[in-house]
Design an enzyme around this catalytic site. Sequence first.
Site, mmCIF file in Angstrom:
data_model
loop_
_atom_site.group_PDB
_atom_site.id
_atom_site.type_symbol
_atom_site.label_atom_id
_atom_site.label_comp_id
_atom_site.label_asym_id
_atom_site.label_seq_id
_atom_site.Cartn_x
_atom_site.Cartn_y
_atom_site.Cartn_z
ATOM 1 N N HIS A 6 -19.814 11.878 15.080
ATOM 2 C CA HIS A 6 -18.643 11.835 15.970
ATOM 3 C C HIS A 6 -19.049 11.707 17.434
ATOM 4 C CE1 HIS A 6 -15.686 12.779 12.806
ATOM 5 N NE2 HIS A 6 -16.641 13.518 12.289
ATOM 6 N N ASN A 58 -9.805 15.089 10.380
ATOM 7 C CA ASN A 58 -10.031 13.643 10.369
ATOM 8 C C ASN A 58 -8.695 12.932 10.170
ATOM 9 O OD1 ASN A 58 -12.885 13.387 10.668
ATOM 10 N ND2 ASN A 58 -13.180 13.984 8.542
ATOM 11 N N TRP A 61 -3.575 17.930 -2.360
ATOM 12 C CA TRP A 61 -2.546 18.570 -3.190
ATOM 13 C C TRP A 61 -1.399 17.571 -3.254
ATOM 14 C CZ3 TRP A 61 -1.772 23.838 -0.175
ATOM 15 C CH2 TRP A 61 -2.972 24.551 -0.186
ATOM 16 N N HIS A 90 1.963 15.735 -3.132
ATOM 17 C CA HIS A 90 3.176 16.219 -2.457
ATOM 18 C C HIS A 90 4.217 16.726 -3.452
ATOM 19 C CE1 HIS A 90 1.876 13.202 0.801
ATOM 20 N NE2 HIS A 90 1.592 14.411 1.225
ATOM 21 N N TYR A 129 -20.981 24.147 13.195
ATOM 22 C CA TYR A 129 -20.398 23.703 14.476
ATOM 23 C C TYR A 129 -20.829 24.578 15.648
ATOM 24 C CZ TYR A 129 -17.834 19.877 12.422
ATOM 25 O OH TYR A 129 -17.526 18.688 11.809
ATOM 26 N N ASN A 135 -2.671 9.177 11.426
ATOM 27 C CA ASN A 135 -2.331 10.562 11.065
ATOM 28 C C ASN A 135 -3.578 11.424 11.234
ATOM 29 O OD1 ASN A 135 0.237 9.866 10.205
ATOM 30 N ND2 ASN A 135 -0.277 9.881 8.025
ATOM 31 N N ARG A 181 -6.803 1.493 6.351
ATOM 32 C CA ARG A 181 -6.820 2.742 7.150
ATOM 33 C C ARG A 181 -8.221 3.024 7.686
ATOM 34 N NH1 ARG A 181 -2.554 7.513 5.514
ATOM 35 N NH2 ARG A 181 -0.778 6.157 5.196
HETATM 36 P P1 NDP Z 1 2.897 10.599 -2.820
HETATM 37 O O1 NDP Z 1 3.441 9.293 -3.272
HETATM 38 O O2 NDP Z 1 3.811 11.759 -2.665
HETATM 39 O O3 NDP Z 1 2.124 10.441 -1.450
HETATM 40 C C1 NDP Z 1 1.285 9.380 -1.215
HETATM 41 C C2 NDP Z 1 0.883 9.486 0.234
HETATM 42 O O4 NDP Z 1 -0.135 8.530 0.462
HETATM 43 C C3 NDP Z 1 1.961 9.103 1.230
HETATM 44 O O5 NDP Z 1 2.844 10.142 1.435
HETATM 45 C C4 NDP Z 1 1.143 8.772 2.447
HETATM 46 O O6 NDP Z 1 0.789 10.006 3.077
HETATM 47 C C5 NDP Z 1 -0.139 8.234 1.837
HETATM 48 N N1 NDP Z 1 -0.268 6.779 1.951
HETATM 49 C C6 NDP Z 1 0.682 5.853 2.008
HETATM 50 N N2 NDP Z 1 0.126 4.629 2.121
HETATM 51 C C7 NDP Z 1 -1.201 4.810 2.133
HETATM 52 C C8 NDP Z 1 -2.306 3.944 2.236
HETATM 53 N N3 NDP Z 1 -2.133 2.628 2.362
HETATM 54 N N4 NDP Z 1 -3.537 4.468 2.210
HETATM 55 C C9 NDP Z 1 -3.720 5.795 2.086
HETATM 56 N N5 NDP Z 1 -2.704 6.686 1.987
HETATM 57 C C10 NDP Z 1 -1.465 6.179 2.010
HETATM 58 O O7 NDP Z 1 1.734 10.886 -3.832
HETATM 59 P P2 NDP Z 1 0.791 12.145 -4.055
HETATM 60 O O8 NDP Z 1 0.957 13.227 -3.055
HETATM 61 O O9 NDP Z 1 0.957 12.487 -5.485
HETATM 62 O O10 NDP Z 1 -0.641 11.484 -3.846
HETATM 63 C C11 NDP Z 1 -1.006 10.282 -4.516
HETATM 64 C C12 NDP Z 1 -2.227 9.761 -3.813
HETATM 65 O O11 NDP Z 1 -1.861 9.461 -2.468
HETATM 66 C C13 NDP Z 1 -3.363 10.777 -3.696
HETATM 67 O O12 NDP Z 1 -4.200 10.758 -4.810
HETATM 68 C C14 NDP Z 1 -4.039 10.345 -2.451
HETATM 69 O O13 NDP Z 1 -5.006 9.348 -2.741
HETATM 70 C C15 NDP Z 1 -2.940 9.713 -1.609
HETATM 71 N N6 NDP Z 1 -2.519 10.581 -0.497
HETATM 72 C C16 NDP Z 1 -1.993 11.829 -0.761
HETATM 73 C C17 NDP Z 1 -1.798 12.697 0.274
HETATM 74 C C18 NDP Z 1 -1.376 14.103 -0.003
HETATM 75 O O14 NDP Z 1 -1.640 14.954 0.834
HETATM 76 N N7 NDP Z 1 -0.739 14.385 -1.134
HETATM 77 C C19 NDP Z 1 -2.023 12.309 1.677
HETATM 78 C C20 NDP Z 1 -2.475 10.959 1.831
HETATM 79 C C21 NDP Z 1 -2.723 10.164 0.768
HETATM 80 P P3 NDP Z 1 0.648 10.148 4.630
HETATM 81 O O15 NDP Z 1 2.032 10.186 5.163
HETATM 82 O O16 NDP Z 1 -0.089 11.424 4.779
HETATM 83 O O17 NDP Z 1 -0.099 8.969 5.126
#
Ligand code: NDP
Length: 482
Positions: free
Chosen positions: A54, A126, A281, A283, A336, A191, A181
């Site tokens: 970093h 991150n 986790w 959502h 750290y 984010n 991303r």
């Molecule tokens: P959801 O459909 O509830 O959430 C998926 C999340 O993925 C979105 O809310 C968004 O979170 C993020 N996302 C959207 N587009 C992209 C992208 N192009 N690249 C990366 N992340 C994206 O599903 P789940 O919570 O069941 O998670 C399914 C998968 O989504 C996970 O296995 C993980 O890979 C990914 N994910 C999950 C997050 C979580 O905390 N549950 C956070 C980010 C990704 P955001 O608004 O945070 O970008």
Amino acid sequence: MSVPYSTDDAGHPAPSDGLSQSVGPNGPLLLQDHFLIQKMAHFNRERVPERVVHAKGGGAFGEMEITEDVSQFTKADLFQKGKKTPLLLRFSTVAGELGSADSARDPRGFALKFYTEHGNYDLVGNNTPIFFIRDPSKFSDFIHSQKRRADNQLRDNNMQWDFWTQNPESAHQVSFLMTDRGTPKNWRHVNGYGSHTFLWYNANGEKFWVKYHFKTDQGIENLTAGEAKALEAEDPDAHRRDLWQAIERGDFPSWTVKVQIMPFEDAADYRFNPFDLTKVWPHGDYPEITIGKFTLNRNPSNYFAEIEQAAFEPSNLVPGIGSSPDKMLQGRLFSYPDTHRYRIGPNYLQLPVNQPKSPVRSYNFDGPMTYTNQVDPVYAPNTVGGPTAAEAMYEGEQYEVTGEIIRSAYKLHKEDDDFGQARALWENVLSETDRANMVSNIVGHASAPEVTGDMKKRVVEYWTNVHPDLGAGVAKGLGVQG
Ligand code: NDP
């Protein structure tokens, strides 16, 4: 217009801004010219060692406001409804050196320092909710594989894939990295995630596990691989410049603060190990709860003093918030502050940017560059009215842990594996365009001349484990037969 006279560092009027003292106009210089000696000696010491990771970044100051009542989950003062807390946010790339390009494919550091009433609270996150590894004993090897070779000091994609493919827990984070991303448009459009699981405890001593999500109010925007490469050449400081200019023109970026809360007892048999840093986790299991917002509204007035010397540390925890059994977090709690003592010096917490805005009444004192005055008594316990510990403020933090002392991977929970959540990202979250770009980003990265034929096969196998279609796309792009 009259301007004030310049001085040396001790305030003596400077005899000249550009002439050293010599024996006649053509003669040798004199050792007695202490103005010149100080100028050269100080210049030689202008840098502190750059951060091992970093190193390249930028940041700004701002304020967080909490709009919802979460006192049932934590008593931390900064998370009480209506509270406004000043903060510093530093963005960065991970692997590149100080002068490297902002738009390189890399995770982005998202390091927050909140100046709370009970000392500083740092969330050193991150722009991804997960990480490449789950045990800190792999960290230095991981970073070595992402930085430079020993012999020629070159970055080496073969070395990167060698590490990733032998550590399949990296697949989820490498998936994020290989989508667009991995090359954000700028820092305002990412984010942030606290990534680790932390402990929250309330005034009644009830405990919860928490994950932090900071959602950009500017919207996520990314670059394609081609756009990111072009920007590397056009303006290596593009992201630093973008943030600075936005704040200068009063266009203050903001992020919505959300948390996922898991009741303490759920952790034992949740379907994923909730402390594994390679997992989110979902959502659907633990929905995001909006609790407030923060805004960046002030640029640093001196980059070196306030950003280069900013020292973020996950060990900066405040009453109401604790660590968790996340092994990576445990490692970072040590590493750290240790790197700051080495990089900046043992009194790094006395620098204005790192100094808490609440009173410091520590019994630690002295050492190089001591700036604050220690008052008596200098030891505890004492009978002369010195400060005493605030034990009651930490009530609720305690929990029991038992077990054998061993070296072992995490105990697997029902649905734990290395590829399932990366597969969910591919199957359920990414659009057709996202998927196509992910394949071409992987193919582009693994097509570097140093990547061997054997390594390409390993790369295909790694992605096939995430999803057969992804593996097939990568195999086709790399020209690897089935
Ligand atoms: P959801 O459909 O509830 O959430 C998926 C999340 O993925 C979105 O809310 C968004 O979170 C993020 N996302 C959207 N587009 C992209 C992208 N192009 N690249 C990366 N992340 C994206 O599903 P789940 O919570 O069941 O998670 C399914 C998968 O989504 C996970 O296995 C993980 O890979 C990914 N994910 C999950 C997050 C979580 O905390 N549950 C956070 C980010 C990704 P955001 O608004 O945070 O970008």
